[in-house]
Design a protein around this motif. Structure first.
Motif, mmCIF file in Angstrom:
data_model
loop_
_atom_site.group_PDB
_atom_site.id
_atom_site.type_symbol
_atom_site.label_atom_id
_atom_site.label_comp_id
_atom_site.label_asym_id
_atom_site.label_seq_id
_atom_site.Cartn_x
_atom_site.Cartn_y
_atom_site.Cartn_z
ATOM 1 N N PHE A 205 0.888 -1.123 -0.081
ATOM 2 C CA PHE A 205 -0.455 0.450 0.296
ATOM 3 C C PHE A 205 0.983 1.218 -0.045
ATOM 4 N N ASP A 206 1.848 1.497 1.314
ATOM 5 C CA ASP A 206 2.258 2.043 0.686
ATOM 6 C C ASP A 206 3.101 3.103 -0.944
ATOM 7 N N GLU A 207 3.941 2.093 -1.962
ATOM 8 C CA GLU A 207 4.185 1.949 -2.101
ATOM 9 C C GLU A 207 3.341 2.297 -3.858
ATOM 10 N N ALA A 208 2.063 1.874 -3.459
ATOM 11 C CA ALA A 208 0.849 2.243 -4.519
ATOM 12 C C ALA A 208 -0.138 3.732 -4.213
ATOM 13 N N ILE A 209 0.197 3.800 -3.088
ATOM 14 C CA ILE A 209 0.265 5.228 -2.705
ATOM 15 C C ILE A 209 0.796 6.249 -3.461
ATOM 16 N N GLU A 210 2.093 6.078 -3.598
ATOM 17 C CA GLU A 210 3.380 7.383 -4.134
ATOM 18 C C GLU A 210 3.322 7.491 -5.389
ATOM 19 N N GLU A 211 2.808 5.846 -5.942
ATOM 20 C CA GLU A 211 2.352 5.765 -7.820
ATOM 21 C C GLU A 211 0.659 6.788 -7.943
ATOM 22 N N LEU A 212 0.395 5.990 -6.886
ATOM 23 C CA LEU A 212 -1.038 6.698 -7.034
ATOM 24 C C LEU A 212 -1.232 8.103 -7.580
ATOM 25 N N ASP A 213 -0.239 8.811 -6.034
ATOM 26 C CA ASP A 213 0.569 10.505 -6.045
ATOM 27 C C ASP A 213 0.403 10.897 -7.061
ATOM 28 N N SER A 214 1.462 9.834 -7.498
ATOM 29 C CA SER A 214 2.106 11.104 -8.694
ATOM 30 C C SER A 214 1.249 10.651 -9.909
ATOM 31 N N ALA A 215 0.683 9.778 -10.785
ATOM 32 C CA ALA A 215 -0.306 9.705 -11.243
ATOM 33 C C ALA A 215 -1.133 10.992 -11.550
ATOM 34 N N SER A 216 -1.985 11.051 -10.124
ATOM 35 C CA SER A 216 -3.031 11.663 -10.052
ATOM 36 C C SER A 216 -2.352 12.965 -10.565
ATOM 37 N N ARG A 217 -1.058 13.974 -9.626
ATOM 38 C CA ARG A 217 -0.650 14.929 -9.916
ATOM 39 C C ARG A 217 -0.741 15.588 -11.074
ATOM 40 N N GLN A 218 -0.086 14.278 -11.849
ATOM 41 C CA GLN A 218 -0.056 14.492 -13.780
ATOM 42 C C GLN A 218 -0.900 14.544 -14.498
ATOM 43 N N PHE A 219 -1.766 13.531 -13.882
ATOM 44 C CA PHE A 219 -3.752 13.138 -15.022
ATOM 45 C C PHE A 219 -3.844 13.884 -13.982
ATOM 46 N N PRO A 220 -4.640 14.952 -13.382
ATOM 47 C CA PRO A 220 -5.577 15.451 -12.757
ATOM 48 C C PRO A 220 -7.316 14.748 -12.785
ATOM 49 N N ASP A 221 -7.396 14.977 -14.086
ATOM 50 C CA ASP A 221 -8.885 14.615 -15.585
ATOM 51 C C ASP A 221 -9.124 12.678 -15.184
ATOM 52 N N PHE A 222 -7.883 12.235 -14.591
ATOM 53 C CA PHE A 222 -8.328 11.093 -15.083
ATOM 54 C C PHE A 222 -8.730 10.037 -13.221
ATOM 55 N N PRO A 223 -10.040 9.690 -13.734
ATOM 56 C CA PRO A 223 -10.265 9.505 -11.593
ATOM 57 C C PRO A 223 -10.499 8.284 -11.523
ATOM 58 N N PHE A 224 -9.179 7.493 -12.058
ATOM 59 C CA PHE A 224 -9.039 6.405 -11.119
ATOM 60 C C PHE A 224 -8.187 5.717 -10.776
ATOM 61 N N SER A 225 -6.783 7.003 -11.253
ATOM 62 C CA SER A 225 -5.972 6.926 -10.683
ATOM 63 C C SER A 225 -6.521 7.438 -9.160
ATOM 64 N N ARG A 226 -7.119 8.320 -8.914
ATOM 65 C CA ARG A 226 -8.038 8.948 -7.438
ATOM 66 C C ARG A 226 -8.673 8.014 -6.404
ATOM 67 N N TYR A 228 -8.288 5.000 -6.739
ATOM 68 C CA TYR A 228 -7.392 4.185 -6.195
ATOM 69 C C TYR A 228 -6.809 3.987 -5.429
ATOM 70 N N GLN A 229 -6.257 5.441 -5.346
ATOM 71 C CA GLN A 229 -5.060 6.123 -4.238
ATOM 72 C C GLN A 229 -5.563 6.129 -3.046
ATOM 73 N N GLY A 230 -7.354 6.403 -2.675
ATOM 74 C CA GLY A 230 -8.860 6.544 -1.395
ATOM 75 C C GLY A 230 -8.403 4.893 -1.424
ATOM 76 N N LEU A 231 -8.741 3.955 -2.353
ATOM 77 C CA LEU A 231 -8.416 2.166 -1.901
ATOM 78 C C LEU A 231 -6.956 2.231 -1.316
ATOM 79 N N ALA A 232 -6.102 2.240 -1.562
ATOM 80 C CA ALA A 232 -4.749 2.535 -1.043
ATOM 81 C C ALA A 232 -4.361 2.518 0.430
ATOM 82 N N HIS A 233 -5.349 4.406 0.559
ATOM 83 C CA HIS A 233 -4.942 4.944 1.975
ATOM 84 C C HIS A 233 -6.194 3.891 2.678
ATOM 85 N N LEU A 234 -7.319 3.465 2.268
ATOM 86 C CA LEU A 234 -8.192 2.266 3.076
ATOM 87 C C LEU A 234 -7.416 1.119 3.674
#
Length: 361
Positions: A205-226, A228-234
């Motif tokens: 989960f820690d590695e997933a959050i790091e990757e998904l944080d980066s993906a969400s910043r790069q593509f803020p309009d792409f909802p699925f990274s966001r 899964y970011q929430g799921l990884a924190h969960l």
């Protein structure tokens, strides 16, 4: 209603048309072999772009363009493959029932492969249909391997392949494919998300959050990274942060009922059963004719200890051939269901591992 019946009639008439075309033995031109004819380039690439938007009206317009192209050039293999992708998307986004959209996709992809057996794009589409509709995962993986052999630089193939390797808990191979896809296509939001999603399924989960944080910043309009970011924190146990991320996403994309389902689970984890049930009730109040509705309450039911209801919803989803069942054996929020006696048997029917992956945190 009348609109749905009309949609069904149109779908079936197109299926008949494709079936008739499959009976023919049109001469294979040089243009069939993975080449875009210059006269059709504008419409073909416009159709691919519209399909990539993943909006219903865009995908329907892409189908119209592909049909027009194929009326003019029935030996254009890439257009048949693109038409198959579009129909498969109509199913996976629940805009058409799977038992209507997937036969259309199958007919189109078989025509593409008849015209060009070495068309990588068609092998990818066939693999996806085999895995998600026919539940023949072994043959599906063979088609993905073939597609990548034929076109090693096809990053989308690697992204989708990584998902399906993860679904059967082959996480090291899935990560390898996802990382290559990300390197090959750094401007693809789906490729940016893929690594994080595999890490999430692998309970890293820690590695997933790091990757998904980066993906969400790069593509803020792409909802699925966001999402899964929430799921990884969960998964990590950071419930408040998960709720913050998912509520923000729900505010932007109220149409994404899957986010509502995950939020119900997140509130349940904080002990706020009242809010969890409110969100579950919101899902249950969706129109009965909404395709894919059966799967949505499964995780909230499991979180609230409503296991019989969860299993009933899963069985209905199985009958509807909901592609989301593919991730049952790896999705952390589904893990409570492994204690249910009938759950391993369902996984076996789906061709999935019957035990949850080891927690690697």
């Amino acid at each position: 209603g009348d609109a749905f019946r009309m949609q069904r009639e149109v779908a079936l008439s197109v299926a008949d048309a494709i079936h008739l075309e499959l009976q023919g033995e049109e001469k294979v031109s040089a243009e069939a072999v993975g080449i875009v004819p210059p006269d059709e380039a504008d419409d073909y690439f416009r159709a691919r772009h519209l399909w990539g938007q993943r909006k219903r009206e865009s995908v329907e317009r892409a189908i119209e363009l592909y049909r027009g192209i194929l009326d003019r050039d029935p030996a254009f293999a890439l257009a048949w493959s693109g038409l198959a992708d579009a129909y498969a998307t109509m199913s996976s986004w629940f805009w058409l029932p799977a038992d209507e959209a997937i036969p259309l996709a199958k007919a189109a992809v078989e025509r593409a492969l008849q015209l060009d057996p070495e068309l990588a794009e068609a092998h990818v589409t066939k693999a996806t249909i085999l895995a998600e509709y026919d539940r023949d995962r072994e043959q599906a993986l063979e088609h993905w391997d073939r597609a990548i052999d034929l076109k090693p630089g096809y990053s989308s193939a690697r992204s989708w392949y990584s998902d399906h390797l993860a679904y059967v808990q082959r996480f090291d191979e899935a990560l390898e494919q996802a990382r290559i896809a990300k390197e090959q296509d750094p401007l693809s939001p789906a490729a940016a998300q893929a690594v994080g999603t595999v890490l999430y399924y692998a309970r890293r989960f820690d590695e997933a959050i790091e990757e998904l944080d980066s993906a969400s910043r790069q593509f803020p309009d792409f909802p699925f990274s966001r999402m899964y970011q929430g799921l990884a924190h969960l998964g990590r146990g950071d419930h408040e942060r998960a709720i913050e991320i998912l509520e923000e996403l729900r505010g932007r994309r109220p149409d994404m009922a899957d986010v509502t389902a995950v939020l119900s689970v997140a509130y349940g984890r904080t002990g706020d059963e009242e809010r969890s049930r409110e969100l579950l009730d919101e899902i249950l109040a969706l129109p009965e004719d909404r395709w894919g509705k059966a799967f949505l309450p499964v995780a909230p039911y499991a979180e609230l200890g409503m296991y019989a209801e969860a299993m009933e919803a899963l069985e209905q989803s199985y009958q509807e051939r909901d592609w989301r069942l593919s991730f049952l054996a790896v999705e952390p929020i589904m893990e409570p269901l492994f204690a249910e006696p009938d759950f391993p048997e369902l996984l076996r029917r789906l061709g999935l591992p019957e035990h949850p992956p080891a927690d690697t945190r």
